[in-house]
Design an enzyme around this catalytic site. Structure first.
Site, PDB file in Angstrom:
ATOM      1  N   GLY A 222      -1.662  33.462  11.530  1.00 38.64           N
ATOM      2  CA  GLY A 222      -2.662  33.106  10.398  1.00 38.64           C
ATOM      3  C   GLY A 222      -3.602  34.562  10.720  1.00 38.64           C
ATOM      4  O   GLY A 222      -2.953  35.610  11.265  1.00 38.64           O
TER       5      GLY A 222
ATOM      6  N   ARG B 224       8.334  27.797  12.939  1.00 36.70           N
ATOM      7  CA  ARG B 224       8.983  26.312  12.638  1.00 36.70           C
ATOM      8  C   ARG B 224      10.195  26.749  12.130  1.00 36.70           C
ATOM      9  O   ARG B 224      10.177  27.927  11.438  1.00 36.70           O
ATOM     10  CB  ARG B 224       8.298  25.542  11.761  1.00 36.70           C
ATOM     11  CG  ARG B 224       6.828  25.249  12.232  1.00 36.70           C
ATOM     12  CD  ARG B 224       7.008  23.977  13.459  1.00 36.70           C
ATOM     13  NE  ARG B 224       5.699  23.657  13.782  1.00 36.70           N
ATOM     14  CZ  ARG B 224       5.507  22.931  14.938  1.00 36.70           C
ATOM     15  NH1 ARG B 224       6.679  22.645  15.889  1.00 36.70           N
ATOM     16  NH2 ARG B 224       4.311  22.529  15.511  1.00 36.70           N
TER      17      ARG B 224
ATOM     18  N   SER C 246      10.364  28.700   8.337  1.00 35.01           N
ATOM     19  CA  SER C 246       9.012  28.972   7.900  1.00 35.01           C
ATOM     20  C   SER C 246       9.064  30.221   7.140  1.00 35.01           C
ATOM     21  O   SER C 246       9.783  31.031   7.310  1.00 35.01           O
ATOM     22  CB  SER C 246       8.287  29.622   9.368  1.00 35.01           C
ATOM     23  OG  SER C 246       6.764  30.253   9.239  1.00 35.01           O
TER      24      SER C 246
ATOM     25  N   SER D 173       6.903  32.217   6.973  1.00 33.46           N
ATOM     26  CA  SER D 173       6.177  33.525   7.435  1.00 33.46           C
ATOM     27  C   SER D 173       7.203  34.421   8.199  1.00 33.46           C
ATOM     28  O   SER D 173       6.881  35.622   8.694  1.00 33.46           O
ATOM     29  CB  SER D 173       5.278  33.259   8.796  1.00 33.46           C
ATOM     30  OG  SER D 173       4.194  32.486   7.898  1.00 33.46           O
TER      31      SER D 173
ATOM     32  N   GLU E  61      -7.313  21.992  14.635  1.00 32.95           N
ATOM     33  CA  GLU E  61      -7.385  20.620  14.612  1.00 32.95           C
ATOM     34  C   GLU E  61      -5.809  20.122  14.906  1.00 32.95           C
ATOM     35  O   GLU E  61      -5.599  19.056  14.958  1.00 32.95           O
ATOM     36  CB  GLU E  61      -7.655  20.008  13.228  1.00 32.95           C
ATOM     37  CG  GLU E  61      -7.148  20.652  11.919  1.00 32.95           C
ATOM     38  CD  GLU E  61      -7.586  21.814  11.377  1.00 32.95           C
ATOM     39  OE1 GLU E  61      -7.608  22.568  10.577  1.00 32.95           O
ATOM     40  OE2 GLU E  61      -8.143  22.601  12.295  1.00 32.95           O
TER      41      GLU E  61
ATOM     42  N   HIS F  17     -10.566  30.117  20.706  1.00 27.54           N
ATOM     43  CA  HIS F  17     -11.685  29.386  20.338  1.00 27.54           C
ATOM     44  C   HIS F  17     -11.762  28.351  21.391  1.00 27.54           C
ATOM     45  O   HIS F  17     -10.733  27.450  21.525  1.00 27.54           O
ATOM     46  CB  HIS F  17     -11.649  28.680  18.830  1.00 27.54           C
ATOM     47  CG  HIS F  17     -12.777  28.000  18.279  1.00 27.54           C
ATOM     48  ND1 HIS F  17     -14.062  28.104  18.843  1.00 27.54           N
ATOM     49  CD2 HIS F  17     -13.068  27.000  17.533  1.00 27.54           C
ATOM     50  CE1 HIS F  17     -15.019  27.397  18.369  1.00 27.54           C
ATOM     51  NE2 HIS F  17     -14.257  26.782  17.347  1.00 27.54           N
TER      52      HIS F  17
ATOM     53  N   GLU G 253     -29.186  39.855  -7.622  1.00 27.42           N
ATOM     54  CA  GLU G 253     -30.502  39.872  -6.927  1.00 27.42           C
ATOM     55  C   GLU G 253     -30.212  38.977  -5.450  1.00 27.42           C
ATOM     56  O   GLU G 253     -30.458  39.419  -4.660  1.00 27.42           O
ATOM     57  CB  GLU G 253     -31.647  39.355  -7.473  1.00 27.42           C
ATOM     58  CG  GLU G 253     -32.347  40.309  -8.477  1.00 27.42           C
ATOM     59  CD  GLU G 253     -33.089  41.603  -8.008  1.00 27.42           C
ATOM     60  OE1 GLU G 253     -33.127  41.612  -6.834  1.00 27.42           O
ATOM     61  OE2 GLU G 253     -33.322  42.335  -8.706  1.00 27.42           O
TER      62      GLU G 253
ATOM     63  N   SER H 268     -38.242  49.056   1.416  1.00 24.03           N
ATOM     64  CA  SER H 268     -39.487  49.438   0.939  1.00 24.03           C
ATOM     65  C   SER H 268     -40.619  48.608   1.560  1.00 24.03           C
ATOM     66  O   SER H 268     -40.394  47.444   1.952  1.00 24.03           O
ATOM     67  CB  SER H 268     -39.410  49.329  -0.472  1.00 24.03           C
ATOM     68  OG  SER H 268     -39.196  48.111  -0.973  1.00 24.03           O
TER      69      SER H 268
END
Length: 324
Positions: A25, A47, A50, A52, A83, A106, A225, A250
């Site tokens: 990913g 896998r 896959s 990918s 997870e 992580h 804005e 400003s």
């Protein structure tokens, strides 16, 4: 604080090692490509069937089935979604070589017990402080992205060297590697996601937009804005820091910020931020994440659908010419 750059790091710890990337990913793709371009032997574990596979091979990377990639590697990076780490680790543990290194980007799954690594493994963290797309683009430009590093388990006595060499190979040593721990990185990152950049800031933008619209301002102007200027302040902060950003705007904007900012972010907000941090450290969010994954992400799916149909998002699509 220990802050290291390329010149401080010996790359030899990765010499002759094969690295298996699990998860292609945002981070997986970037780290695999950066490692490959740094001369590291990389294989992407996928896998069977896959989607990918074509993308990975088109990028010039080697692919293998997950179990074969793990069995062939001396270093395995867990870059699949947090997870899913518990089930993924149980699956690959029998294939992990004795005294191999197991890496994460992580700290969540180790900090909160999703993964309990085998005692013979070196366990380390390299956590780039930004998305994989930026990690890759910075590397391609000859630059780097700051990353946090840590060692949770030093079975061989070489875990520190492996972690730093890995951080160097993905380009983070060009910008700097900051020493931390799995717990500190996970807790700080989860706190930020919930209470600051990814949680609170978008909600503040939405609240500002809705307040102006309810006050009779056109959705287009309210969007420009309250949302459109976000990149301006982010760029100024990156270039000059928060104090420098305030000095660059400003006098009108600076005085308005002085009078209004602390009325919004008041002591009550800070108290709720402290509550979020306490809940993160107690494992409440980790339990929520496990529960959401086990049920097939119903809350995330519902909120994603709801978000696409808000007036703010419809205004964004009109202004950016992406209306269906």
């Amino acid at each position: 604080m220990e802050f290291l750059r390329d010149a401080d790091i010996e790359p030899a710890a990765l010499a002759g090692k094969r690295v298996a990337i699990l998860g292609y990913g945002n981070q997986g793709r970037a780290q695999a490509l950066n490692l490959h371009d740094s001369g590291v032997d990389v294989v992407v574990g996928l896998r069977g069937g896959s989607g990918s596979t074509i993308e990975v091979e088109a990028a010039g990377l080697e692919t293998a089935l997950v179990e074969d990639a793990v069995a062939s590697a001396q270093l395995v990076m867990m870059l699949a979604p947090d997870e899913t780490h518990a089930a993924l680790y149980r699956e690959i543990e029998p294939q992990l070589q004795q005294s191999a290194a197991l890496g994460f980007s992580h700290g969540l799954s180790v900090r909160f017990g999703f993964v309990r690594p085998r005692a013979d493994l070196d366990v380390f963290l390299i956590a780039p402080k930004g998305p994989g797309t930026a990690l890759r683009s910075l590397y391609a430009e000859g630059k780097g992205m700051i990353a946090v590093w840590a060692v949770e388990q030093d079975a061989t006595g070489n875990a520190r060297n492996i972690a730093l060499a890995y951080g160097r190979a993905i380009g983070s040593g060009r910008a700097g590697l900051i020493a931390s721990s799995f717990a500190e990185e996970a807790e700080a990152d989860l706190f930020n996601e919930q209470a600051v950049v990814w949680g609170a800031v978008p909600e503040l933008l939405i609240a500002g937009f809705e307040t102006l619209v309810e006050g009779g301002v056109s959705p287009e102007l309210a969007y420009l804005e309250c949302v459109g200027e976000l990149k301006l302040i982010a760029d100024l902060i990156e270039a000059r820091g928060i104090a420098g950003m305030r000095e660059a705007i400003s006098n009108t904007a600076e005085l308005g910020a002085l009078l209004g900012g602390r009325r919004i972010v008041d002591p009550g907000v800070r108290e709720r931020m402290a509550q979020v941090l306490a809940e993160v450290r107690a494992g409440k969010f980790a339990a929520e994440l496990e529960s959401e994954e086990s049920k097939g992400y119903p809350r995330l799916d519902r909120v994603r659908e709801e978000n696409r149909e808000t007036l703010l998002e419809k205004t964004y699509r009109r202004l950016s010419d992406t209306e269906d």
